[in-house]
Design a protein around this motif. Structure first.
Motif, PDB file in Angstrom:
ATOM      1  N   ILE A  83       3.170   6.358  52.205  1.00  0.00           N
ATOM      2  CA  ILE A  83       2.889   4.934  52.381  1.00  0.00           C
ATOM      3  C   ILE A  83       4.172   4.271  52.841  1.00  0.00           C
ATOM      4  CG2 ILE A  83       2.494   2.838  50.992  1.00  0.00           C
ATOM      5  CD1 ILE A  83       0.335   4.267  49.537  1.00  0.00           C
ATOM      6  N   LEU A  84       4.051   3.293  53.765  1.00  0.00           N
ATOM      7  CA  LEU A  84       5.259   2.582  54.157  1.00  0.00           C
ATOM      8  C   LEU A  84       5.104   1.097  53.935  1.00  0.00           C
ATOM      9  CD1 LEU A  84       5.792   1.926  57.938  1.00  0.00           C
ATOM     10  CD2 LEU A  84       3.592   2.627  57.047  1.00  0.00           C
ATOM     11  N   GLY A  85       6.251   0.452  53.686  1.00  0.00           N
ATOM     12  CA  GLY A  85       6.240  -1.003  53.607  1.00  0.00           C
ATOM     13  C   GLY A  85       6.326  -1.512  52.193  1.00  0.00           C
ATOM     14  N   THR A 113      10.284   3.031  53.646  1.00  0.00           N
ATOM     15  CA  THR A 113      10.445   1.686  54.214  1.00  0.00           C
ATOM     16  C   THR A 113      11.696   1.620  55.078  1.00  0.00           C
ATOM     17  OG1 THR A 113      10.290  -0.673  53.711  1.00  0.00           O
ATOM     18  CG2 THR A 113      11.841   0.592  52.391  1.00  0.00           C
ATOM     19  N   ASP A 114      11.924   0.443  55.659  1.00  0.00           N
ATOM     20  CA  ASP A 114      13.129   0.242  56.468  1.00  0.00           C
ATOM     21  C   ASP A 114      14.206  -0.439  55.637  1.00  0.00           C
ATOM     22  OD1 ASP A 114      12.337   0.739  59.524  1.00  0.00           O
ATOM     23  OD2 ASP A 114      10.638  -0.165  58.488  1.00  0.00           O
ATOM     24  N   ILE A 115      15.081   0.350  55.061  1.00  0.00           N
ATOM     25  CA  ILE A 115      16.266  -0.220  54.407  1.00  0.00           C
ATOM     26  C   ILE A 115      17.381   0.043  55.400  1.00  0.00           C
ATOM     27  CG2 ILE A 115      17.828  -0.029  52.441  1.00  0.00           C
ATOM     28  CD1 ILE A 115      15.338   0.960  50.835  1.00  0.00           C
ATOM     29  N   ASP A 290       6.852   6.731  65.488  1.00  0.00           N
ATOM     30  CA  ASP A 290       7.133   5.329  65.177  1.00  0.00           C
ATOM     31  C   ASP A 290       5.790   4.635  64.921  1.00  0.00           C
ATOM     32  OD1 ASP A 290       8.335   2.926  64.704  1.00  0.00           O
ATOM     33  OD2 ASP A 290       9.670   3.013  66.414  1.00  0.00           O
ATOM     34  N   TRP A 291       5.887   3.401  64.492  1.00  0.00           N
ATOM     35  CA  TRP A 291       4.714   2.625  64.061  1.00  0.00           C
ATOM     36  C   TRP A 291       3.654   2.527  65.179  1.00  0.00           C
ATOM     37  CZ3 TRP A 291       3.845  -0.592  59.571  1.00  0.00           C
ATOM     38  CH2 TRP A 291       2.721  -1.419  59.686  1.00  0.00           C
ATOM     39  N   GLY A 292       2.517   3.123  64.903  1.00  0.00           N
ATOM     40  CA  GLY A 292       1.405   3.005  65.855  1.00  0.00           C
ATOM     41  C   GLY A 292       1.624   3.737  67.166  1.00  0.00           C
TER      42      GLY A 292
HETATM   43  C1  BGC Z   1      10.316   0.325  64.403  1.00  0.00           C
HETATM   44  C2  BGC Z   1      10.944   1.388  63.539  1.00  0.00           C
HETATM   45  C3  BGC Z   1      10.578   1.164  62.099  1.00  0.00           C
HETATM   46  C4  BGC Z   1       9.075   1.153  61.974  1.00  0.00           C
HETATM   47  C5  BGC Z   1       8.586   1.009  60.556  1.00  0.00           C
HETATM   48  C6  BGC Z   1       8.828   0.137  64.122  1.00  0.00           C
HETATM   49  O1  BGC Z   1       8.326  -0.983  64.744  1.00  0.00           O
HETATM   50  O2  BGC Z   1      10.519   0.651  65.753  1.00  0.00           O
HETATM   51  O3  BGC Z   1      12.334   1.374  63.705  1.00  0.00           O
HETATM   52  O4  BGC Z   1      11.152   2.143  61.293  1.00  0.00           O
HETATM   53  O5  BGC Z   1       8.569   0.076  62.734  1.00  0.00           O
HETATM   54  O6  BGC Z   1       8.783  -0.230  60.045  1.00  0.00           O
END
Ligand code: BGC
Length: 738
Positions: A83-85, A113-115, A290-292
């Motif tokens: 899971i992300l986010g 997640t993106d830290i 990457d996302w989507g």
């Molecule tokens: C970004 C990634 C990021 C991902 C997840 C994308 O839009 O390009 O760098 O890790 O989203 O949030």
């Protein structure tokens, strides 16, 4: 029992503490294989699927809602492997608990997640931190980020980003360590070490995911997500090495880039994800899209529909599909039509399970997360101290006619859009706490400065009345501190801009103050190199703060008042104008160099209207003191290194730090090598009047270049060694390599 935190952070309700130890202990490779054999096809496809946490939203303690957009059932949704986010300790525990109740084989979920530059305590943006030329500092920031992030329930961060960047129009330059490949190598590696530590099972650590593989930073025209077309020569010599450095440091994940590289989208590019990444760069971990990006293969025009997009990605080497569900939806059909896909899927699942296993999730799926630990870790004073240190080390003094440092008695009129703005955390500080940010105003007041007046302005509109009022407020002896910059959203993802000047009204205000002969110190808050020609013309001093993070205002005040001496250097050149882009210090030579006296004046590689050099080059940055940097003897070869002796003297009357930079060039080579490339550097601190004799090692390996038809080659012969501490003035030495 553990305590739950309500929205205001107070402990109120109580929940039962689930059994920490579930049925499996840490597994060996064989047990993982056995587990995979027990899994159904759908369960396996679930493991390679990653869904956003909002699909698992929590209302009260209830988990709700299947996301119809995904086109999968509630049951299938719960098959996902990660899971992300957005998350916090309580929701992580709840989601994991429900997952374990549903999971037939008791496979724990993994949370990512993106830290990027801090979790809740925010450090300066990476482009700023690279200017510290201190990878050790960044390692520490990453360690702290891992402590905060893991306490909130995460196990993986999508960081570091090591895309080499040469185009400041691209908004994501703020997320990179700049235009130099070596700095990206060193800082990427340091961040991986800081996040992951020695043992990933340590619940305070995070697995790192290096991104975006590859050449995402070379988006044509600086327009985000745009195609990139980069020669293999440049890919191998500049763009791939930072990924290799992170791989050698043990990074656990690599994220494929969004864009099409040399005609083939990275997400469906077997040359990139297999030949290069697996074979040449020897990566053994997990590749995530990457996302989507899997579904975007349709938009790229290489897949017709969802099923094909998923299959292409899986076949090319993607092991986790982020934010879409193509693979899990179509797996039955794939395996019927393309039987070889089952083995590829098994391999992907194995990578995912190995990672979970290394993180210790099979032993403790909650990884020691509880709201008490979360509260203890988040935004604690030690973390803020580290953020302050990082912000002071990252700021770059671009101009100073002697006005800085200010004394605390100097009456200050503070104005501009960043005078009392808290929006200084910068893009990609997703979970940063804006209220925590120390504004410039707060910082100056906390330091005991004499602030006569604070006049906050807008970013894009400063009315005539406003600017008149500012001018009228100023009395003789006052100094205006003008906090200018770009709004946060002008950089970051999808933050490309064609114009890289400050908004017109900000410049007009500066000009007006200048015309009234008012002394002006400009503080800059921005996420990209800007065209600063006008700022340079009208300001008495310019201090580049970048987006400095939570402690930005305290750092700005410490630097303005000389409690800290600026020591940051630019990790990315500031172009003379946008017509110079792409620009970097390590340009290749041409047959017609501008400085060539033999060539007729016109027929040279030059612009007719602007210089070839950027306004402020890579490696540039002033201090409140001056240093003398002298080559101090001959270069000596010792084992696998060349030792460059340098003597540095602090000529001024203030203690300070400077960065000695060593560049090399090759007089004659098989290829047109850049005139100079950074190979080593050292940051040193000196008391006033003191000298230090230092030796800076150049690793022999850094002399190697990838040469078409030959591969990695250490060329013999004459090299030029250039020594500098400002990216402008160089001392030359010769080095003969036998
Ligand atoms: C970004 C990634 C990021 C991902 C997840 C994308 O839009 O390009 O760098 O890790 O989203 O949030």
């Amino acid at each position: 029992y553990i305590f739950l935190r309500n929205e205001t952070g107070c402990c109120r309700s109580r929940i039962k503490n689930e059994d920490r130890i579930i049925r499996k202990s840490k597994m060996d490779r064989n047990q993982i294989k056995v587990l995979i054999r027990q899994m159904t096809l759908e369960e396996k496809a679930g493991q390679v699927t990653q869904l956003p946490s909002r699909y698992f939203a929590i209302q009260g303690s209830q988990l709700t809602g299947t996301e119809t957009k995904l086109g999968i059932s509630e049951e299938k949704k719960w098959l996902c492997g990660s899971i992300l986010g957005k998350l916090d300790a309580v929701s992580m525990r709840n989601i994991q608990k429900e997952n374990l109740e549903r999971s037939r084989l008791q496979i724990p979920l993994m949370f990512m997640t993106d830290i990027v530059h801090g979790y809740q305590t925010i450090f300066p943006v990476p482009l700023a931190m690279a200017g510290s030329f201190d990878p050790g500092m960044v390692r520490e920031c990453a360690r702290i980020s891992a402590k905060e992030g893991s306490a909130a329930g995460y196990q993986v961060t999508f960081s570091p980003m090591v895309d080499v960047v040469r185009d400041p129009r691209w908004g994501r330059v703020m997320e990179s360590f700049g235009e130099d490949s070596k700095l990206n190598c060193d800082f990427g590696k340091a961040m991986v070490e800081g996040y992951q530590g020695e043992n990933l099972k340590d619940p305070d650590r995070l697995a790192a995911c290096v991104k975006h593989f590859a050449a995402y930073g070379a988006a044509e025209g600086g327009r985000d997500y745009n195609t990139s077309d980069v020669s293999e020569f440049r890919l191998r010599n500049k763009y791939f090495p930072p990924f290799k450095a992170c791989i050698d440091a043990g990074v656990k994940l690599v994220m494929a880039a969004f864009e099409a590289l040399n005609g083939i989208p990275a997400t469906a590019n077997p040359w990139l994800l297999q030949d290069i990444l697996r074979k040449d760069l020897e990566f053994e971990g997990t590749v995530i899209s990457d996302w989507g990006a899997v579904l975007e293969l349709i938009k790229h025009g290489v897949a017709e529909e969802e099923a094909e997009a998923g299959r292409l990605a899986l076949e090319s080497g993607v092991q986790i599909e982020m934010a879409t569900a193509a693979i899990v939806k179509h797996i039955e059909v794939y395996v019927k039509k393309f039987p070889h896909l089952e083995a590829i899927l098994d391999e992907a699942v194995e990578k995912v399970l190995i990672l979970k296993n290394e993180l210790g999730l099979f032993e403790d799926p909650y990884r020691g997360v509880d709201p008490e630990r979360e509260m203890r870790e988040l935004r604690s004073p030690d973390k803020k101290r580290a953020a302050f240190h990082a912000a002071t080390e990252s700021a770059v003094l671009l101009e100073n006619n002697g006005i800085l440092p200010l004394t605390k008695e100097t009456p200050v009129i503070l104005t501009g859009p960043y005078a009392e703005s808290k929006n200084i955390l910068g893009p990609w500080s997703v979970d940063g706490i804006v209220e925590d940010a120390i504004t410039v105003k707060d910082g100056l007041i906390l330091k005991g400065g004499r602030i006569k007046e604070v006049i906050q302005t807008a970013y894009e509109e400063v009315t005539e009345q406003d600017s008149d009022r500012i001018v009228q407020t100023v009395a003789s002896g006052d100094v205006v501190v003008l906090a200018l910059g770009e709004p946060e959203l002008w950089s970051g993802e999808a933050g490309s801009r064609s114009v890289i000047e400050l908004p017109e009204h900000q410049i007009s205000l500066l000009k007006k103050l200048h015309e009234h002969q008012i002394p002006v110190v400009v503080l800059l808050f921005n996420g990209r190199p800007l065209d600063l020609r006008k700022v340079k013309e009208y300001a008495d001093a310019v201090l580049e703060m970048w987006f400095p993070g939570t402690e930005g205002g305290n750092a700005a005040a410490a630097l303005l008042y000389g409690e800290k001496n600026p020591s940051g250097k630019l990790a990315m050149s500031f172009p003379y104008g946008s017509g110079q882009i792409p620009v970097s210090y390590d340009m290749a030579p041409t047959g017609r160099p501008k400085a060539d006296l033999v060539q007729e004046p016109r027929y040279k590689s030059q612009y007719l209207d602007i210089p070839n050099e950027p306004l402020y080059s890579f490696g540039y940055g002033l201090s409140y003191t001056e240093y003398d940097v002298q080559v101090n003897g001959k270069i000596v070869r010792q084992e696998q290194e060349y030792l460059v002796p340098v003597k540095v003297t602090n000529l001024g009357n203030m203690t300070g730090k400077t960065v000695v930079q060593i560049y090399i060039g090759k007089k004659k080579s098989l290829v047109a090598r850049p005139v100079k490339e950074l190979v080593a550097y050292k940051k040193i601190e000196l008391q006033p009047g003191k000298s230090k004799e230092i030796v800076i090692p150049i690793e022999e390996k850094t002399l190697e270049r990838w040469i078409p038809g030959k591969g990695w080659t250490k060329e013999k012969g004459e090299y030029t060694i250039l020594v500098s501490n400002d990216g402008r003035n160089f001392q030359r030495m010769e080095l003969t390599v036998g």
